[in-house]
Structure formats: C-alpha cells, structure tokens
Motif scaffolding. Sequence first.
Motif, PDB file in Angstrom:
ATOM      1  N   TYR A 198       0.840  -1.191   0.000  1.00 25.87           N
ATOM      2  CA  TYR A 198       0.000   0.000   0.000  1.00 25.87           C
ATOM      3  C   TYR A 198       0.876   1.242   0.000  1.00 25.87           C
ATOM      4  N   ALA A 199       0.426   2.278  -0.650  1.00 27.18           N
ATOM      5  CA  ALA A 199       1.139   3.551  -0.633  1.00 27.18           C
ATOM      6  C   ALA A 199       1.065   4.116   0.780  1.00 27.18           C
ATOM      7  N   CYS A 200       2.226   4.409   1.382  1.00 25.28           N
ATOM      8  CA  CYS A 200       2.261   4.900   2.765  1.00 25.28           C
ATOM      9  C   CYS A 200       1.432   6.170   2.937  1.00 25.28           C
ATOM     10  N   ALA A 201       1.507   7.067   1.976  1.00 25.86           N
ATOM     11  CA  ALA A 201       0.797   8.342   2.079  1.00 25.86           C
ATOM     12  C   ALA A 201      -0.719   8.169   2.020  1.00 25.86           C
ATOM     13  N   GLN A 202      -1.188   7.000   1.623  1.00 24.85           N
ATOM     14  CA  GLN A 202      -2.627   6.741   1.535  1.00 24.85           C
ATOM     15  C   GLN A 202      -3.064   5.654   2.514  1.00 24.85           C
ATOM     16  N   THR A 203      -2.247   5.426   3.532  1.00 24.90           N
ATOM     17  CA  THR A 203      -2.506   4.349   4.489  1.00 24.90           C
ATOM     18  C   THR A 203      -2.548   4.912   5.908  1.00 24.90           C
ATOM     19  N   ALA A 204      -3.415   4.352   6.724  1.00 24.02           N
ATOM     20  CA  ALA A 204      -3.495   4.751   8.131  1.00 24.02           C
ATOM     21  C   ALA A 204      -3.437   3.499   9.005  1.00 24.02           C
ATOM     22  N   LEU A 205      -2.846   3.655  10.165  1.00 26.68           N
ATOM     23  CA  LEU A 205      -2.825   2.607  11.178  1.00 26.68           C
ATOM     24  C   LEU A 205      -3.754   3.052  12.295  1.00 26.68           C
ATOM     25  N   LEU A 206      -4.803   2.298  12.534  1.00 31.20           N
ATOM     26  CA  LEU A 206      -5.794   2.636  13.547  1.00 31.20           C
ATOM     27  C   LEU A 206      -5.462   1.906  14.839  1.00 31.20           C
ATOM     28  N   LEU A 207      -5.205   2.661  15.893  1.00 35.72           N
ATOM     29  CA  LEU A 207      -4.956   2.096  17.216  1.00 35.72           C
ATOM     30  C   LEU A 207      -6.199   2.360  18.059  1.00 35.72           C
ATOM     31  N   CYS A 208      -6.962   1.327  18.298  1.00 36.59           N
ATOM     32  CA  CYS A 208      -8.247   1.470  18.984  1.00 36.59           C
ATOM     33  C   CYS A 208      -8.144   0.966  20.416  1.00 36.59           C
ATOM     34  N   ASP A 209      -8.541   1.812  21.356  1.00 38.61           N
ATOM     35  CA  ASP A 209      -8.599   1.457  22.779  1.00 38.61           C
ATOM     36  C   ASP A 209      -7.267   0.947  23.331  1.00 38.61           C
ATOM     37  N   VAL A 210      -6.213   1.710  23.093  1.00 40.88           N
ATOM     38  CA  VAL A 210      -4.921   1.415  23.703  1.00 40.88           C
ATOM     39  C   VAL A 210      -4.832   2.302  24.937  1.00 40.88           C
ATOM     40  N   TRP A 211      -5.230   1.753  26.074  1.00 36.81           N
ATOM     41  CA  TRP A 211      -5.354   2.533  27.291  1.00 36.81           C
ATOM     42  C   TRP A 211      -4.067   2.537  28.090  1.00 36.81           C
TER      43      TRP A 211
ATOM     44  N   ALA B 180      -7.454  -6.723  31.142  1.00 33.76           N
ATOM     45  CA  ALA B 180      -7.345  -5.920  29.919  1.00 33.76           C
ATOM     46  C   ALA B 180      -6.106  -5.045  29.969  1.00 33.76           C
ATOM     47  N   THR B 181      -5.834  -4.454  31.120  1.00 29.88           N
ATOM     48  CA  THR B 181      -4.633  -3.631  31.275  1.00 29.88           C
ATOM     49  C   THR B 181      -3.381  -4.478  31.045  1.00 29.88           C
ATOM     50  N   GLY B 182      -3.353  -5.670  31.589  1.00 29.72           N
ATOM     51  CA  GLY B 182      -2.205  -6.561  31.405  1.00 29.72           C
ATOM     52  C   GLY B 182      -1.997  -6.951  29.951  1.00 29.72           C
ATOM     53  N   ARG B 183      -3.099  -7.225  29.237  1.00 24.19           N
ATOM     54  CA  ARG B 183      -2.979  -7.599  27.821  1.00 24.19           C
ATOM     55  C   ARG B 183      -2.434  -6.434  27.005  1.00 24.19           C
ATOM     56  N   VAL B 184      -2.942  -5.240  27.249  1.00 19.71           N
ATOM     57  CA  VAL B 184      -2.450  -4.071  26.520  1.00 19.71           C
ATOM     58  C   VAL B 184      -0.990  -3.811  26.871  1.00 19.71           C
ATOM     59  N   ASP B 185      -0.651  -3.909  28.149  1.00 20.45           N
ATOM     60  CA  ASP B 185       0.748  -3.711  28.565  1.00 20.45           C
ATOM     61  C   ASP B 185       1.690  -4.659  27.818  1.00 20.45           C
ATOM     62  N   ALA B 186       1.244  -5.893  27.614  1.00 20.48           N
ATOM     63  CA  ALA B 186       2.084  -6.877  26.921  1.00 20.48           C
ATOM     64  C   ALA B 186       2.238  -6.555  25.439  1.00 20.48           C
TER      65      ALA B 186
END
Length: 107
Positions: free
Chosen positions: A34-47, A55-61
């Motif tokens: 994919y063209a980098c300039a036309q691509t997004a990385l969505l980070l959802c609910d990274v608390w 849930a906190t432990g899983r995200v921490d890992a």
Amino acid sequence: MTGAVLPLTLRRQELSQDDGGHACWREIVEPASYACAQTALLLCDVWDRHWSRGATGRVDAMVPRMNEVATAARDSGVLIVHAPSGTMDFYEGTPARQRAVECAPVA
C-alpha cells in the motif's frame, strides 16, 4: 516520504473442509503493498489503564511491539490514528482533538 510503499503480509482464516470432510480453518497468506501516504494505522482502545486488570495486562504486553510498528509506520509516512472509545470528553479542547475535528471528511 513521497512514493514510499508499505509491504505487508496479510493473513486470514477461511472455514474449509479437510480430506475427511471435517470443518477446519485454513490459513491464507497473501502479500500486499500500500502507498504509505494513503494508508493509516488505527490504534483502537490502547489505554494507559482499564477497569479490568486483565485488559490492562494484555495491553501492557502488546504495547512495546505496537510502539515499534507505529513508529516504523509513522517514519514511513503512514498516518497514525488513535481511536479511544468512551473517553473523548477527556480530550475536549486539546489541540490534537481540534485538528481531528477540522479534518476534511474522506469518502
């Protein structure tokens, strides 16, 4: 980085049947770019923390590797979008939130 391309290996599973007719999951691996300039990385609910210790432990890992991926993607020109759910009031009035609000809609 105009013109930069993000090479990826896409993986998915498809419900299939084995030789005996039994249901099984088959992994499908496909290269993509994919063209980098036309691509997004969505980070959802990274608390930073969650009411659920599990849930906190899983995200921490996951965060150290996620940070490596996000940094490499950002350095290549990929847009990084943080998408928290249920916490938007916390960001009210911040410059980053205002920039997001002012972005033109994408069809």
